[in-house]
Design an enzyme around this catalytic site. Structure first.
Site, short mmCIF file in Angstrom:
data_model
loop_
_atom_site.label_atom_id
_atom_site.label_comp_id
_atom_site.label_asym_id
_atom_site.label_seq_id
_atom_site.Cartn_x
_atom_site.Cartn_y
_atom_site.Cartn_z
N LYS A 129 0.83 -1.21 0.00
CA LYS A 129 0.00 0.00 0.00
C LYS A 129 0.86 1.26 0.00
O LYS A 129 0.43 2.32 -0.48
CB LYS A 129 -0.97 0.00 1.18
CG LYS A 129 -0.33 -0.16 2.56
CD LYS A 129 0.02 1.14 3.23
CE LYS A 129 0.78 0.91 4.52
NZ LYS A 129 1.14 2.17 5.20
N THR A 183 -3.19 5.70 4.32
CA THR A 183 -1.89 6.13 3.79
C THR A 183 -2.03 7.02 2.57
O THR A 183 -1.19 7.90 2.34
CB THR A 183 -1.04 4.88 3.45
OG1 THR A 183 -1.05 3.99 4.57
CG2 THR A 183 0.39 5.26 3.15
#
Length: 349
Positions: free
Chosen positions: A209, A266
């Protein structure tokens, strides 16, 4: 001193095990390691926080604050600080590994000469080994064979948990009793912990990610808007899932906290280092200049190289990861990368 709990006993009552496990050592005094030390100390556990650099440890002792990595948050008095690995390992019954992934092997090398064999290890390290493409749990078990191991991962911005803002994570282990032990130890009113047995999916989602977060940051730097960023994040999740499943992960894991949840955090948080690096790249800054001005590590930069080469080896299509790799390591212009992504051959979703 041993913890009195051996691997063979882990199938027993995890609550009984929890009563035996009290002392915790955090290996790594970055923002997340310091946050976990503070969190566990607030739960009245005796904690030792280890850092590689004596100067930073001395500052933390003097000011009871990690001004470099977690400014503004006081370190409780029941957190002991040290730069001596032997001392940290001897103290802890639970050893939490919280170093940047690129320094993990070196840190494990320092642990090898110590008496680590009767400890339980928890890895909160996110990343993939840049040469072997191994997950961090695989690297840990290479250096420290047969240790009981749990991976703790999720959408966790360190500063938010340190401030007592609601946060969630997943404790993953092949031994569900062990995962539940760590769940009970770390869980609190502000930090809710779930369990999972899919260590591959949990680790892989939490690592890759960061590469997609770089791509979303590049969108921010290019001023592309929410539509483009949502597309990159969604298609990026598809890429993560394809590669992860090819390595043995479960599809559903990538739609949980350590996949989709961590990805959203994120990609959108102003505090995300990886998104911030991507934004700087998108606005025209050079990678070496960006990294030279950072005190913390952006894991996605190292992970991008590993994931790109792993996808090539496995013959898994990862166009977003590929373009991020080319921007980082082949000096491809971000605008050109986005144009190439939009111009790919048409396909079904």
């Amino acid at each position: 001193m041993g913890c009195g709990l051996h691997v063979g006993n882990l199938a027993g009552d995890f609550l009984l095990a929890l009563k035996k496990l009290q002392r915790i050592s955090i290996i790594g005094d970055g923002g997340w390691g310091t946050t976990l030390a503070i969190h566990l100390a607030r739960k009245k556990y005796p904690v030792t926080l280890w850092g590689a650099f004596q100067e930073n440890i001395d500052h933390c002792i003097k000011f009871r604050e990690n001004k470099k990595f977690l400014p503004g948050i006081k370190i409780p008095s029941n957190v002991k600080l040290t730069s001596h690995m032997n001392e940290a390992i001897a103290f802890g019954q639970i050893i939490v590994l919280s170093t940047p992934s690129e320094y993990l092997a070196d840190t494990l090398g320092r642990i090898q000469p110590t008496r680590y064999q009767d400890k339980i290890f928890v890895s909160v390290v996110k990343g993939i080994h840049p040469e072997s493409f191994k997950r961090n749990s695989e690297v840990i078990l290479e250096y420290l064979p047969k240790v009981p191991l749990v991976v703790l991962s999720g959408p966790t911005i360190a500063g938010e948990l340190a401030l007592g803002i609601a946060t969630t994570a997943v404790a993953a282990s092949k031994d569900i009793k062990l995962a539940k032990t760590i769940q009970q130890m770390f869980n609190s009113e502000t930090f809710r912990i779930y369990t999972n047995t899919d260590m591959i999916g949990v680790e892989f989602g939490g690592s890759v990610k960061n590469v997609i977060a770089l791509a979303c940051g590049i969108c921010d730097g290019l001023k592309l808007g929410t539509n483009a960023k949502a597309a990159v994040m969604t298609r990026g999740l598809s890429e993560i899932t394809r590669l992860g499943m090819s390595l043995g992960a479960k599809r559903e894991t990538f739609y949980g906290l350590t996949g989709l949840g961590d990805l959203v955090t994120t990609c959108f948080s102003p505090s995300s280092r990886n998104r911030t690096v991507g934004e700087a790249l998108g606005s025209g800054q050079k990678l070496k200049d960006i990294l030279s001005n950072m005190s913390a590590v952006a894991e996605g930069v190292v992970t991008a190289r590993a994931v790109y080469h792993l996808s090539q080896k496995k013959k898994i299509a990862m166009p977003i990861v590929t373009e991020v790799y080319k921007i980082l390591f082949e000096n491809k212009a971000p605008k050109r990368a986005m144009k190439d992504l939009m111009g790919r051959s048409l396909k079904s979703e």
